[in-house]
Design an enzyme around this catalytic site. Sequence first.
Site, short mmCIF file in Angstrom:
data_model
loop_
_atom_site.label_atom_id
_atom_site.label_comp_id
_atom_site.label_asym_id
_atom_site.label_seq_id
_atom_site.Cartn_x
_atom_site.Cartn_y
_atom_site.Cartn_z
N SER A 49 0.84 -1.20 0.00
CA SER A 49 0.00 0.00 0.00
C SER A 49 0.87 1.26 0.00
O SER A 49 1.67 1.45 -0.91
CB SER A 49 -0.96 -0.04 1.19
N ASP A 190 -5.92 -3.78 -2.31
CA ASP A 190 -4.82 -3.48 -1.41
C ASP A 190 -4.14 -4.74 -0.86
O ASP A 190 -4.80 -5.64 -0.33
CB ASP A 190 -5.39 -2.66 -0.24
#
Length: 341
Positions: A49, A190
Amino acid sequence: MKANILSIDGGGIRGILPAKALAYIESRLIANNKNTRLSDYFDLIVGTSTGGIIAALLTTPDENGRPRYTAQDAIDLYADNGGKIFDSSLWKKISSIGGITDEKYSASYLEKLLDKYLGSTMLSQTTKPILITSYDIRNRAAKFFGTADTINENRDFYLKDICRATSAAPTYFEPARITSATDTPFALIDGGMFANNPAMTAYAEARTIDFAKIIGNENKPIHPSANKMFMVSLGTGSIKKPYYYEEVKDWGSVQWIKPIIDIMMSANAETVDFELKQLFSTCINPKDYIRLIPELIGVNPDMDDASSRNIQALLQLGDKFVADNKEILDNLATQLILNSK
């Protein structure tokens, strides 16, 4: 000589915190050699991320093949643009019912920003090997974007697309739909869903790499064991918010959405830290694994609180964390230099 490995957690706007630590380390490395960059001293950089975005920035080449960006550039990216990345229009708030029926934020500004910083750079072109995590929701499989794998063209991607995928946090941004260099499509979210702390992923990847060959230094290890690694793992802040039984016992899916994401990500980070501490405790030098994570005091821990006030608080906390850990960071920089000679 050991392989120097850097791992950076996910955490949205809290990416300011590891970036602050990296900027200080880079300043010490530059004091030793003014023509250097942080990524010159790491043989593998792994991120999830926001950590994946930092990994990509640190290894994006300029026109001469040298690292284009510094750790300070990463700080500036967040400080200058965080408010626009996590900005929800009135219509978006109304139409999504505050993020309940649709993603909370549009990804358009983030995509423009990634294009500005990363352009047409491919994963295969990074100045040092990197690995960035994501999750393939169509094929239901963890997706790892590694420089070492790009010998297969189907595994090469634009860095900007990888960063969009690794930061596609459910409920915050819509999933990313990207294609490989051979136009194979992927639908991704993610990487923090399974590896918010990607340090164990970094260890596993390092075990497969011939660093002597890929770095171009015959003294670097080949498929190293932990005894031949120096690993630095940086967190984006520990969350200590308690949830009390009487408060949560009657919660339904709506109330649990945000807490469960926070709990899942922090639990993953703690588990990986435990595993690596146990693993390195059996090594000749257990201190070759370093985990640094600031306690989130005086800031809002929400990964999307990019208000001017919270960004300033994060910058200040980052400075305090560096000041409180100056000796550790100085020794860390020294070790990186020794492992690179």
